[in-house]
Scaffold this motif. Structure first.
Motif, PDB file in Angstrom:
ATOM      1  N   VAL B 174      41.206  42.452  40.497  1.00 39.31           N
ATOM      2  CA  VAL B 174      42.390  41.336  39.816  1.00 39.31           C
ATOM      3  C   VAL B 174      40.929  41.464  38.170  1.00 39.31           C
ATOM      4  CG1 VAL B 174      43.313  39.040  38.134  1.00 39.31           C
ATOM      5  CG2 VAL B 174      44.011  40.204  41.097  1.00 39.31           C
ATOM      6  N   GLN B 175      39.988  40.181  39.263  1.00 40.00           N
ATOM      7  CA  GLN B 175      38.696  40.243  38.599  1.00 40.00           C
ATOM      8  C   GLN B 175      38.085  41.647  37.724  1.00 40.00           C
ATOM      9  OE1 GLN B 175      36.222  36.972  39.254  1.00 40.00           O
ATOM     10  NE2 GLN B 175      37.735  36.666  40.092  1.00 40.00           N
ATOM     11  N   ALA B 176      38.066  42.496  38.708  1.00 41.08           N
ATOM     12  CA  ALA B 176      37.463  43.896  38.214  1.00 41.08           C
ATOM     13  C   ALA B 176      38.641  44.594  36.639  1.00 41.08           C
ATOM     14  CB  ALA B 176      37.695  44.525  39.426  1.00 41.08           C
ATOM     15  N   GLN B 177      39.856  44.363  36.797  1.00 46.49           N
ATOM     16  CA  GLN B 177      40.626  44.720  36.042  1.00 46.49           C
ATOM     17  C   GLN B 177      41.317  44.209  34.627  1.00 46.49           C
ATOM     18  OE1 GLN B 177      44.951  45.331  37.793  1.00 46.49           O
ATOM     19  NE2 GLN B 177      44.836  46.752  36.409  1.00 46.49           N
ATOM     20  N   SER B 178      40.325  42.841  34.882  1.00 45.46           N
ATOM     21  CA  SER B 178      40.279  42.117  33.549  1.00 45.46           C
ATOM     22  C   SER B 178      38.692  42.351  33.147  1.00 45.46           C
ATOM     23  CB  SER B 178      40.756  40.826  33.292  1.00 45.46           C
ATOM     24  OG  SER B 178      39.750  39.906  35.146  1.00 45.46           O
ATOM     25  N   GLY B 179      38.105  43.138  33.374  1.00 47.87           N
ATOM     26  CA  GLY B 179      37.005  42.818  32.946  1.00 47.87           C
ATOM     27  C   GLY B 179      35.742  42.994  33.680  1.00 47.87           C
ATOM     28  N   ALA B 180      35.535  42.185  34.281  1.00 47.64           N
ATOM     29  CA  ALA B 180      34.514  41.675  34.991  1.00 47.64           C
ATOM     30  C   ALA B 180      33.428  42.622  36.228  1.00 47.64           C
ATOM     31  CB  ALA B 180      34.756  41.090  36.692  1.00 47.64           C
ATOM     32  N   SER B 181      32.385  43.112  35.846  1.00 49.43           N
ATOM     33  CA  SER B 181      31.345  43.901  36.072  1.00 49.43           C
ATOM     34  C   SER B 181      30.502  43.902  37.481  1.00 49.43           C
ATOM     35  CB  SER B 181      29.689  43.467  35.227  1.00 49.43           C
ATOM     36  OG  SER B 181      29.113  42.528  35.926  1.00 49.43           O
ATOM     37  N   ARG B 182      30.144  45.337  37.777  1.00 50.59           N
ATOM     38  CA  ARG B 182      29.968  45.376  39.101  1.00 50.59           C
ATOM     39  C   ARG B 182      29.122  43.823  39.963  1.00 50.59           C
ATOM     40  NH1 ARG B 182      28.968  48.945  43.600  1.00 50.59           N
ATOM     41  NH2 ARG B 182      27.121  48.517  44.451  1.00 50.59           N
ATOM     42  N   SER B 183      28.061  43.788  39.217  1.00 48.70           N
ATOM     43  CA  SER B 183      27.050  42.495  39.363  1.00 48.70           C
ATOM     44  C   SER B 183      28.086  41.080  40.111  1.00 48.70           C
ATOM     45  CB  SER B 183      25.595  42.537  39.161  1.00 48.70           C
ATOM     46  OG  SER B 183      26.603  42.004  37.317  1.00 48.70           O
ATOM     47  N   GLU B 184      28.633  40.843  38.799  1.00 46.75           N
ATOM     48  CA  GLU B 184      29.662  39.565  38.542  1.00 46.75           C
ATOM     49  C   GLU B 184      30.480  39.191  39.798  1.00 46.75           C
ATOM     50  OE1 GLU B 184      30.161  38.382  34.312  1.00 46.75           O
ATOM     51  OE2 GLU B 184      30.952  40.113  35.023  1.00 46.75           O
ATOM     52  N   LEU B 185      31.279  40.809  40.782  1.00 42.85           N
ATOM     53  CA  LEU B 185      31.922  40.684  41.663  1.00 42.85           C
ATOM     54  C   LEU B 185      31.440  41.046  42.851  1.00 42.85           C
ATOM     55  CD1 LEU B 185      34.613  42.952  40.258  1.00 42.85           C
ATOM     56  CD2 LEU B 185      34.677  40.903  40.630  1.00 42.85           C
ATOM     57  N   LEU B 186      29.901  41.911  42.415  1.00 44.87           N
ATOM     58  CA  LEU B 186      28.874  41.727  44.097  1.00 44.87           C
ATOM     59  C   LEU B 186      28.716  39.732  43.927  1.00 44.87           C
ATOM     60  CD1 LEU B 186      26.583  44.078  43.594  1.00 44.87           C
ATOM     61  CD2 LEU B 186      28.462  44.250  45.641  1.00 44.87           C
ATOM     62  N   GLU B 187      28.883  39.011  43.379  1.00 44.38           N
ATOM     63  CA  GLU B 187      27.991  37.467  43.428  1.00 44.38           C
ATOM     64  C   GLU B 187      29.517  36.939  44.482  1.00 44.38           C
ATOM     65  OE1 GLU B 187      25.936  36.447  39.620  1.00 44.38           O
ATOM     66  OE2 GLU B 187      27.657  35.916  39.802  1.00 44.38           O
ATOM     67  N   VAL B 188      30.747  37.435  43.664  1.00 38.86           N
ATOM     68  CA  VAL B 188      32.064  36.874  44.257  1.00 38.86           C
ATOM     69  C   VAL B 188      31.210  37.581  45.730  1.00 38.86           C
ATOM     70  CG1 VAL B 188      34.497  37.144  45.142  1.00 38.86           C
ATOM     71  CG2 VAL B 188      33.245  37.182  42.595  1.00 38.86           C
ATOM     72  N   ALA B 189      30.768  38.717  46.433  1.00 40.89           N
ATOM     73  CA  ALA B 189      30.961  39.343  47.729  1.00 40.89           C
ATOM     74  C   ALA B 189      29.891  38.616  48.301  1.00 40.89           C
ATOM     75  CB  ALA B 189      30.916  40.917  48.334  1.00 40.89           C
ATOM     76  N   GLU B 190      28.645  37.688  48.029  1.00 40.42           N
ATOM     77  CA  GLU B 190      27.685  37.014  48.176  1.00 40.42           C
ATOM     78  C   GLU B 190      28.161  35.684  48.745  1.00 40.42           C
ATOM     79  OE1 GLU B 190      24.223  37.568  45.713  1.00 40.42           O
ATOM     80  OE2 GLU B 190      24.688  39.798  45.603  1.00 40.42           O
ATOM     81  N   SER B 191      28.717  35.271  47.407  1.00 41.43           N
ATOM     82  CA  SER B 191      29.304  33.874  47.722  1.00 41.43           C
ATOM     83  C   SER B 191      29.777  33.746  49.174  1.00 41.43           C
ATOM     84  CB  SER B 191      29.640  33.205  46.930  1.00 41.43           C
ATOM     85  OG  SER B 191      29.477  33.375  45.323  1.00 41.43           O
ATOM     86  N   ALA B 192      30.793  34.915  49.724  1.00 43.36           N
ATOM     87  CA  ALA B 192      31.534  35.023  50.413  1.00 43.36           C
ATOM     88  C   ALA B 192      31.326  35.010  51.749  1.00 43.36           C
ATOM     89  CB  ALA B 192      33.158  35.806  50.296  1.00 43.36           C
ATOM     90  N   LEU B 193      29.715  35.873  51.873  1.00 44.51           N
ATOM     91  CA  LEU B 193      29.315  36.302  53.285  1.00 44.51           C
ATOM     92  C   LEU B 193      28.312  35.372  53.471  1.00 44.51           C
ATOM     93  CD1 LEU B 193      28.125  39.539  52.174  1.00 44.51           C
ATOM     94  CD2 LEU B 193      30.147  38.609  54.342  1.00 44.51           C
ATOM     95  N   LEU B 194      28.294  34.104  52.403  1.00 42.29           N
ATOM     96  CA  LEU B 194      27.027  33.346  52.450  1.00 42.29           C
ATOM     97  C   LEU B 194      27.036  31.836  53.305  1.00 42.29           C
ATOM     98  CD1 LEU B 194      24.603  32.871  48.958  1.00 42.29           C
ATOM     99  CD2 LEU B 194      23.787  32.987  51.354  1.00 42.29           C
TER     100      LEU B 194
END
Lengths: 199, 199
Positions: B174-194
């Motif tokens: 959803v966030q990618a569709q509304s314009g989030a960048s790859r690095s911003e989304l990697l932060e989401v993934a990292e937050s979850a993995l942390l």
DNA sequence: GCTTTTCCATACCTATAGGTATAGAACTTT
DNA sequence: AAAGTTCTATACCTATAGGTATGGAAAAGC
């Protein structure tokens, strides 16, 4: 907002009731999926009445979004008042579950609009994105305060933790739309809260 | 699948190329947002050629979904082969970021279709939901094995942890569709993995 | 080279989309 | 009661949706 006429024949229907009905339709079927015929049938008014009262389909949609924010997204404003980042997260996650499964409409209308309106007229897309952005900013600011207060064990950034939370809320909405039950979505919220990275 | 004609004039266009183009459009604009004129223009073929080759818009869409799954969702099948639940989660989250921001199309087509096709013909909606369900089941089974292997510190259920992961992936889309960048989304993934709850 | 099969191009079909013109009915103010 | 507004109802407008009929051109097999 509404120029209430003092002279002439008064409107025969209640615009608030009609708007609530329009919101229901847009929520269930999306902007493009809702036709004017759908709208006028459900609102119980004729086409010219709709145009006289609301301008056109796009402004009606915006008015419906306004109503949605006021009625259904109040929990976001309340969430950022919570005492800790963890409490903020809890309020946001449980609130999104409530909205997504509380009534007859499934999912979050904001998410539905963000996903469904990307290819639609730019004016609507921009409006939807701007609303989402301002809601996001509320949470970012709150998370920054929590970070400044030393609430987080792991080093993180306000934007990262916000995007993480929003992703969960958006995912909850998507799953609600494809039929997930309230209790299933509460499991998602609980899973997130169980491993929430702040004390 | 394709009844390849031995007699008569051969087709002048490459159905695979045309299908890839159709996928691009459906991915960017959704099922209903993509008109036959859009399709034929982009595919470089005429309307009757499209119908002769693919049947109708709905079957073309299903074929596009098939291609999408094969090309873009392979990471899900690979993820469940990973040695630990944590590695599964990492592969899934990073894979979803890659798909959502890797090419010219933003977001996951599955999510776009799930959200956008709820009010469309039931046959399509059911197909999309069934595809999502079978992908989900892959992950549920894998997580159950991880639970049985004692990988999780906190008590959880395979369906809960799966829905949690899927929610993140959907939110990323959803966030990618509304314009989030790859690095911003990697932060989401990292937050979850942390704060991932298994060792 | 002829026949047959399949293709492509054009033009068209019906249904529905969003939106509006017109006219008469109904209400408020004076 | 008359005048002045603003309503509703009907009918219509143009554009586009998905889908198809028709006819001529091109390539295969015999």
């Amino acid at each position: 907002m509404e120029k209430l006429a003092t002279r002439g024949r008064p409107r025969e229907f209640d615009t608030d009731v009609a708007l609530a009905e329009a919101l229901r339709l847009f929520w269930q079927k999306g902007y493009e999926g809702t036709s004017l015929t759908d709208l006028t049938d459900a609102m119980g008014i004729t086409r010219p009445s709709l145009y006289a009262a609301f301008g056109n389909k796009e402004t009606l949609f915006r008015r419906a979004l306004d109503l949605y924010e006021k009625d259904k997204l109040a929990y976001i404003g309340e969430a950022v008042e919570a005492p800790t980042a963890r409490a903020v997260a809890e309020t946001l996650l449980l609130g999104s579950v409530d909205v997504a499964t509380g009534g007859e409409c499934r999912g979050c209308m904001g998410v539905i609009s963000m996903v469904g309106c990307q290819s639609v007229e730019p004016s609507i897309r921009d409006d939807v994105n701007a609303r989402a952005e301002s809601a996001k900013q509320l949470i970012v600011d709150r998370m920054q305060r929590a970070i400044d207060a030393g609430e987080f064990a792991v080093p993180t950034s306000a934007t990262a933790i916000t995007r993480y939370l929003l992703a969960l809320m958006q995912g909850i909405s998507v799953q609600a739309q494809s039929g997930a039950s309230r209790s299933e979505l509460l499991e998602v919220a609980e899973s997130a809260l169980l491993s929430w990275p702040s004390r």
